[in-house]
Design a protein around this motif. Structure first.
Motif, PDB file in Angstrom:
ATOM      1  N   GLU A 261      66.673  35.357  34.664  1.00 51.17           N
ATOM      2  CA  GLU A 261      67.280  36.230  35.661  1.00 51.17           C
ATOM      3  C   GLU A 261      67.401  35.562  37.035  1.00 51.17           C
ATOM      4  O   GLU A 261      67.926  36.149  37.968  1.00 51.17           O
ATOM      5  N   LEU A 262      66.899  34.339  37.156  1.00 43.48           N
ATOM      6  CA  LEU A 262      66.900  33.671  38.455  1.00 43.48           C
ATOM      7  C   LEU A 262      68.303  33.237  38.861  1.00 43.48           C
ATOM      8  O   LEU A 262      69.116  32.848  38.020  1.00 43.48           O
ATOM      9  N   ALA A 263      68.568  33.268  40.148  1.00 45.95           N
ATOM     10  CA  ALA A 263      69.853  32.791  40.670  1.00 45.95           C
ATOM     11  C   ALA A 263      69.972  31.284  40.456  1.00 45.95           C
ATOM     12  O   ALA A 263      68.960  30.565  40.447  1.00 45.95           O
TER      13      ALA A 263
ATOM     14  N   ALA B   6      59.563  35.532  41.571  1.00 46.09           N
ATOM     15  CA  ALA B   6      59.324  36.753  40.792  1.00 46.09           C
ATOM     16  C   ALA B   6      59.398  37.994  41.665  1.00 46.09           C
ATOM     17  O   ALA B   6      59.941  39.026  41.261  1.00 46.09           O
ATOM     18  N   HIS B   7      58.860  37.914  42.880  1.00 44.38           N
ATOM     19  CA  HIS B   7      58.860  39.081  43.758  1.00 44.38           C
ATOM     20  C   HIS B   7      60.276  39.479  44.168  1.00 44.38           C
ATOM     21  O   HIS B   7      60.594  40.668  44.261  1.00 44.38           O
ATOM     22  N   GLN B   8      61.118  38.499  44.384  1.00 43.59           N
ATOM     23  CA  GLN B   8      62.505  38.811  44.745  1.00 43.59           C
ATOM     24  C   GLN B   8      63.206  39.565  43.620  1.00 43.59           C
ATOM     25  O   GLN B   8      63.953  40.524  43.858  1.00 43.59           O
ATOM     26  N   LEU B   9      62.940  39.168  42.388  1.00 37.61           N
ATOM     27  CA  LEU B   9      63.536  39.863  41.254  1.00 37.61           C
ATOM     28  C   LEU B   9      62.971  41.275  41.104  1.00 37.61           C
ATOM     29  O   LEU B   9      63.723  42.234  40.903  1.00 37.61           O
ATOM     30  N   MET B  10      61.655  41.402  41.195  1.00 35.52           N
ATOM     31  CA  MET B  10      61.029  42.710  40.986  1.00 35.52           C
ATOM     32  C   MET B  10      61.429  43.700  42.080  1.00 35.52           C
ATOM     33  O   MET B  10      61.613  44.895  41.819  1.00 35.52           O
ATOM     34  N   GLU B  11      61.583  43.200  43.290  1.00 34.88           N
ATOM     35  CA  GLU B  11      62.025  44.086  44.374  1.00 34.88           C
ATOM     36  C   GLU B  11      63.465  44.554  44.128  1.00 34.88           C
ATOM     37  O   GLU B  11      63.816  45.698  44.441  1.00 34.88           O
TER      38      GLU B  11
END
Length: 312
Positions: free
Chosen positions: A72-74, A118-123
């Motif tokens: 899912e990472l950019a 991970a935090h950027q995705l979860m947010e």
């Protein structure tokens, strides 16, 4: 935003959704490098990926929805992420407490980028449930040091990777999530006691397995209105858990397992299965064994590699 709501009130309920991350694309080719990055042995990334795919398949075969956050990472962070050798140890990155997500803070700088990713995705996925850290707050908190015992109590170790400052900045959020007690233990600092889940684990709704030395350690019990001390067995017993004390063990495979549901454990093929058979509460447990030997060389086990997002 994903199509489910995070929900975790225990370590032993039915696991419905879990976050994983595939291993790095780098080899750790020799023992000297392994020691310098705090691993126990060299690791070949192709073998590690084979372990990971088998691990993922076992979870999916058990009916668990798996989210591999590396997918899912950019594009602009993919190249860096693929070189982060510890990124598959997702347990430390965040924790679902009830219906909120509290992000972790890396205890070593080597791991900080993966926390940010991970935090950027979860947010993005859960904007109303994710509690972003105060950028100036500091205080390490890795969630391998946390066990959610039940809807009342959380057990936290302050030690090698988690600081008392990290707990202090987080405790009000945990109480706000609905928990009434936080038990804090301070375990020895060594590679064999790196996180709480390398020393004890919830193995049944009313049973914890733990290394025998833990019986000698006090627990600082925090509530919203006060604090007191109890011994480990007293604290766990008051919350409905018998302790199965282990005198002999191999730390990672024997203690670092995962509850799939109240009847089923996911364990390493290297685990000492007799540990799960010589207690009456465990004799009917279903044990699913998986090959994670190459991944375990990095210094963690199955629990370390999983971040439960939803249990019922």
């Amino acid at each position: 935003m994903l199509s489910f709501q995070p929900n975790c009130w225990s370590e032993h309920g039915e696991l419905q959704v879990v976050m994983l991350c595939s291993p790095s694309k780098l080899d750790v080719p020799d023992l000297k490098i392994a020691e310098n990055v705090q691993w126990s042995a060299p690791v070949h990334h192709i073998k590690a990926e084979e372990n990971f795919l088998g691990f993922k398949e076992a979870l999916e075969d058990a009916g668990v929805k798996v989210i591999d956050y590396s997918k899912e990472l950019a594009p602009d962070v993919q190249n860096l992420s693929e070189q982060l050798i510890n990124r598959f140890f997702v347990r430390d990155l965040a924790c679902v407490f009830g219906n909120i997500i509290i992000p972790g803070e890396a205890g070593i700088s080597l791991r900080r980028p993966e926390y940010i990713h991970a935090h950027q995705l979860m947010e993005k996925w859960f904007p109303e449930m994710f509690y972003r850290n105060d950028k100036n707050s500091g205080g390490a908190l890795e969630f391998g040091d946390v066990l959610i015992l039940n809807k009342d109590a959380v057990f936290i170790n302050i030690g090698t990777r988690t600081s008392i400052e990290g707990v202090e900045k987080t405790k009000d959020k945990i109480f706000k999530a609905g928990f009434s007690e936080i038990g804090i233990i301070d375990l020895p600092r060594s590679s064999d006691t790196l996180h709480l889940d390398m020393n004890c684990n919830v193995v049944n709704e009313n049973l914890v397995i733990a290394k025998s030395f833990m019986r000698y350690f006090p627990v600082h019990v925090l509530t919203e209105t006060g604090a007191r001390f109890e011994m480990t067995e007293q604290f766990l017993g008051r919350h409905g858990f018998e302790v199965h004390w282990l005198e002999k063990y191999t730390t990672i495979p024997d203690i670092n397992f995962l509850n799939l549901d109240p009847e089923t454990l996911l364990i390493s093929k290297k685990a000492t299965k007799q540990i799960f058979k010589n207690h009456p509460l465990l004799q009917k447990k279903k044990l699913i064994e998986i090959e994670v030997t190459e991944l375990e060389k990095a210094g963690g086990g199955i629990r370390c590699m999983t971040l439960p997002l939803r249990r019922i």
